[in-house]
Design an enzyme around this catalytic site. Sequence first.
Site, short mmCIF file in Angstrom:
data_model
loop_
_atom_site.label_atom_id
_atom_site.label_comp_id
_atom_site.label_asym_id
_atom_site.label_seq_id
_atom_site.Cartn_x
_atom_site.Cartn_y
_atom_site.Cartn_z
N GLY B 63 -28.23 -28.61 -21.51
CA GLY B 63 -29.44 -28.83 -20.76
C GLY B 63 -29.98 -27.89 -19.64
CB SER B 64 -31.63 -28.64 -16.55
OG SER B 64 -31.87 -27.89 -15.41
CB SER B 65 -30.72 -23.24 -15.71
OG SER B 65 -32.29 -23.25 -15.62
CB SER B 66 -31.22 -27.54 -11.91
OG SER B 66 -32.56 -26.94 -11.72
#
Lengths: 414, 143
Positions: B63-66
């Site tokens: 999922g998200s790169s954050s």
Amino acid sequence: MRVQLSTFDRSLLSGEQGEAAAFAMRLLVRFAEAVGAARFVDIEAAHIDGCLYLGEVSLDFVEHLLRLGGRVRVPTTLNVGSVDLIHPELFHGSDEVGRGGARLMKAHEELGCVPTFTCAPYQTIFRPRFGAQIAWAESNAIVFANSVLGARTNRYGDFIDLCCALTGRAPYYGLHVGENRRARTLVEVESLPEEWAEAGLACVAVGHAIGRRCGDRVPAITGLPPSTSEDDLKALGAVAASAGAVALFHAVGLTPEAPTVDAAFQGRAPEEVIRLAATDLRETVHKLSTVPDGTPLTAVSLGTPHFSLAEFERLMPLIDGARPMIDVYVNTHRAVLEELQRRGWDERLSAAGITLVIDTCTYVTAVMRDLSGTVMTNSGKWAYYAPGNIGVDVAFGSLADCVASARAGKVVRL
Amino acid sequence: MTVRLEATTLVSGSSQAETLVLSEPLSFWGGLDSATGRIIDQWHPEKNEVMSGRILVMRAGRGSSSGSSVLAEALRRGTGPAGIVLLARDAIVTVGAMVAAELYGKTCPVVLASEADWAAITGAGYLAIEAGEDTATIDLDAG
């Protein structure tokens, strides 16, 4: 394995290009070793996800680089921040996030980044060319740049995106390398639900299925509707990157590296074939809603990723008529806002009871007035994340369903 | 008897703790509450489990790169995992742990295990990670 360094890489490491660049290069070298990259490559652009305030660490990192005299070396765009700097009154979160978030956005500008504050930088003037080596962060931006534009980036994350921008270098591995862009899984859309008038729902369903079933393997998709638009592919990639780790997909006949199935697979055979029929797509879309039809709504949220001008062109005819009974938010970015203002559409939208949210997005920060109930969206990505992020129930539907539901104050399907 | 397995270092450090074995990959962003260390992804099979002070065992990131920031923030606040064992290299997890070490000196070793050892690792319940510059070891108590 040790990463090979160029003369320039060594000068970065030694501090000749400044202390901030040296710090960034040190992190990059360790990162390159962790991912098994053999060397670095020059990049043309960077996109930074780290301007969203996720706690003190976000600010500590950038302030550290500023103290060291940091400055980006390539054109660098910024993803959404935690506050709408144009409409600060919309924010009603904590002081820490409000102040820290605004400072974080400003600190990135001080590093030389362009204040785009959008998750759709590819729909601005900073759209990378085909084949460009770039270092982009933010999962939907990454998958769009790779898939729809044919630019080349890995799934970079917070911190490393900025390290690449400060050095102009990225580890050469993964999707920077042509042969790794080969499709592995063939996803055949065999049939589409007849009742779906637009390609958007099909693209969200296919994207969700790919995310769940392909992980980070590159899929090539056949059988998407002929009416599939750039914004539909944007939605497909966004949900695929949320539900899985998809950084690149090929849509045969639609995306630039996949004129044919054979081209997408670079002449090799698929390792796996996934077949999706109308019933699978219907079921996937159904599961994106946590509530049944008829459930009362507190709000509708559109534009995740950020709404494009083309999407506003589809929305405008739908807003004529009765005002919505509930809050309607559309997330978009500054360049689109300017065009809306030029056309006088911002006032029409406001008169129709629609709130434009700029620089940020309703599911990453406290903008929505009422989070006590169910929110409807046409974004598979929003539907995927909002229940965990902001604790709301979610109804998913097409753009037209969302507008009709906003008028009815409850989930209705057209 | 202790069984020693070889692994690859992604982020160095040492740690011993109970494991939290995830049956599916987790995205830290949208999946982990950095204030409490709790898994908040409502679709995740280990929803509501707390990873603080435990060695997180998951096949891959997602999922998200954050996710890097959320992991680094959790480590800053002391709610993050004591260590992480992966089966696939994951840049987002690696960077999150690296930055917590660089900025705050908080170490969370991240190691890459081999497929052949995976069943033993996920069944162990308690692990000791020793991650040097390149190579690492994972000790598990085989009873």
